[in-house]
Scaffold this active site. Structure first.
Site, short mmCIF file in Angstrom:
data_model
loop_
_atom_site.label_atom_id
_atom_site.label_comp_id
_atom_site.label_asym_id
_atom_site.label_seq_id
_atom_site.Cartn_x
_atom_site.Cartn_y
_atom_site.Cartn_z
N ASN A 9 0.87 -1.40 0.04
CA ASN A 9 0.11 0.09 -0.21
C ASN A 9 0.76 1.28 0.18
OD1 ASN A 9 -1.42 2.73 0.98
ND2 ASN A 9 -2.94 0.66 1.88
N HIS A 12 1.45 6.30 1.84
CA HIS A 12 1.80 7.26 2.68
C HIS A 12 3.04 7.62 1.99
CE1 HIS A 12 -1.33 6.89 5.51
NE2 HIS A 12 -0.98 5.26 5.89
N HIS A 45 -5.79 3.70 -2.39
CA HIS A 45 -7.38 4.20 -1.80
C HIS A 45 -6.69 5.77 -2.07
CE1 HIS A 45 -9.36 4.86 2.24
NE2 HIS A 45 -10.12 5.20 0.76
N ARG A 47 -8.82 8.41 -1.19
CA ARG A 47 -10.41 8.73 -0.75
C ARG A 47 -11.21 9.82 -0.62
NH1 ARG A 47 -8.39 6.81 5.14
NH2 ARG A 47 -10.49 8.10 5.41
N ARG A 51 -6.29 12.77 0.60
CA ARG A 51 -5.79 13.14 1.68
C ARG A 51 -4.34 13.05 1.23
NH1 ARG A 51 -7.30 10.41 7.19
NH2 ARG A 51 -8.84 11.12 6.61
N GLU A 72 -8.65 0.51 -3.52
CA GLU A 72 -8.99 1.12 -2.31
C GLU A 72 -9.58 2.05 -2.51
OE1 GLU A 72 -7.81 1.11 1.90
OE2 GLU A 72 -6.20 -0.30 1.05
N THR A 103 -7.99 3.68 8.30
CA THR A 103 -9.33 3.16 7.69
C THR A 103 -9.91 2.35 10.12
OG1 THR A 103 -8.70 3.14 5.49
CG2 THR A 103 -11.33 1.44 6.33
N GLU A 153 -11.45 -8.74 2.51
CA GLU A 153 -9.83 -9.08 3.69
C GLU A 153 -10.33 -8.60 4.53
OE1 GLU A 153 -7.83 -5.73 1.53
OE2 GLU A 153 -6.33 -5.27 3.45
N HIS A 193 -3.89 -4.51 7.07
CA HIS A 193 -3.90 -3.27 8.49
C HIS A 193 -2.86 -3.65 9.75
CE1 HIS A 193 -6.04 0.61 8.92
NE2 HIS A 193 -5.38 0.35 10.34
N1 PXP Z 1 -5.74 -2.71 3.68
C1 PXP Z 1 -6.51 -2.59 3.91
C2 PXP Z 1 -7.84 -2.58 3.27
C3 PXP Z 1 -6.53 -0.92 4.13
O1 PXP Z 1 -7.47 -0.23 4.44
C4 PXP Z 1 -5.50 -0.85 4.41
C5 PXP Z 1 -4.96 0.35 5.38
O2 PXP Z 1 -4.74 1.83 4.06
C6 PXP Z 1 -4.82 -1.52 4.84
C7 PXP Z 1 -4.70 -2.99 3.97
C8 PXP Z 1 -2.66 -1.62 4.53
O3 PXP Z 1 -2.84 -1.11 6.33
P1 PXP Z 1 -1.23 -0.41 6.63
O4 PXP Z 1 -0.76 0.56 6.21
O5 PXP Z 1 -1.64 -0.15 8.35
O6 PXP Z 1 -0.54 -1.25 6.60
#
Ligand code: PXP
Length: 247
Positions: A9, A12, A45, A47, A51, A72, A103, A153, A193
């Protein structure tokens, strides 16, 4: 033994870029490094408040990636239109609240059944695989199966975030049971997550989970040792845990 895929992901990277409003660091560059390091997929994702990932990021990611993109999105008409125009490999429906930092929990599929059905149907009709981000809760899984989602998921945040070892064990048990139930229901099972080097092993060892989506920890760790090194270490820990599983 079933393969365990790693999805990265990259939200960030965009969070850091947006802190200054310019073009650096570029999430597409991170995506390409992840691809070269052997990631099996990318997650982004978009949003409602933009952001982190932007519409332009989505355009570039879908145009330039060669590995599958998991998009996402909240179940809104705006996001559905964007998904249908980009046709990602998969769309993962997530709950979204403006005031949350991330999330915070799973989608209430059981409660939102009627609203979600049309989104699931439209995405599937467009050839996009549909994933629902849910708590490891049988009620939510049954609702996901009724909607004919392809994937669930499992939100593993409660397991990852606790510092209480008893609670961590009981949360892990919930995930193990949910992953077994997914298999019985014919749902492909992913998890994500909050996963870190310390928490990934027991989840990677659950044989019916076939994909882990990991972001925040990897991007944070990459600041110190680089993204490639970080991804390779996560992959090694996943593979080690998986190889202990008795088939
Ligand atoms: N899967 C989903 C559906 C998420 O919303 C997120 C967080 O954006 C992640 C995985 C990845 O989570 P993390 O960034 O905490 O590793």
């Amino acid at each position: 033994m079933r393969e365990l895929r790693l999805g990265i992901n990259i939200d960030h990277v965009a969070t850091i870029r947006n802190a200054r409003g310019g073009a650096h660091p570029d999430p597409l560059r991170a995506a390409k490094i992840a691809e070269a390091a052997g990631a099996d997929g990318l997650t982004a994702h978009l949003r409602e408040d933009r952001r982190h990932i932007s519409d332009y990021d989505m355009t570039r990611l879908t145009a330039e990636l060669t590995i599958p993109l998991n998009f996402e999105m909240a179940a809104t008409d705006e996001m559905l239109e964007i998904a249908l125009s980009h046709k990602p490999h998969a769309s993962c429906l997530v709950p979204e609240k403006r005031e949350e930092r991330t999330t915070e929990g799973g989608l209430d599929v059981a409660g939102g059944h009627n609203v979600l059905q049309s989104y699931v149907t439209s995405l599937k009709e467009a050839g996009i695989r549909v994933s629902l981000f849910i708590e490891p809760d049988p009620k939510q899984m049954e609702a996901a199966a009724r909607l004919s989602a392809d994937i669930v998921e499992l939100h593993v945040g409660a397991y990852c975030d606790t510092t209480d070892s008893m609670k961590r064990q009981s949360e892990l048990e919930r995930i193990i049971q949910a992953a077994a139930l997914a298999e019985e229901m014919g749902l492909e099972c992913h998890a994500g997550h909050g996963l870190t080097y310390d928490t990934v092993g027991p989840v990677a060892a659950i044989p019916t989970i076939v994909e882990l989506n990991i972001g925040h920890f990897l991007i944070g760790e990459a600041i110190f040792v680089g993204l490639e090194t970080t991804i390779l270490k996560m992959r090694r820990l996943m593979n080690e845990a998986r190889s202990q599983v008795v088939a």
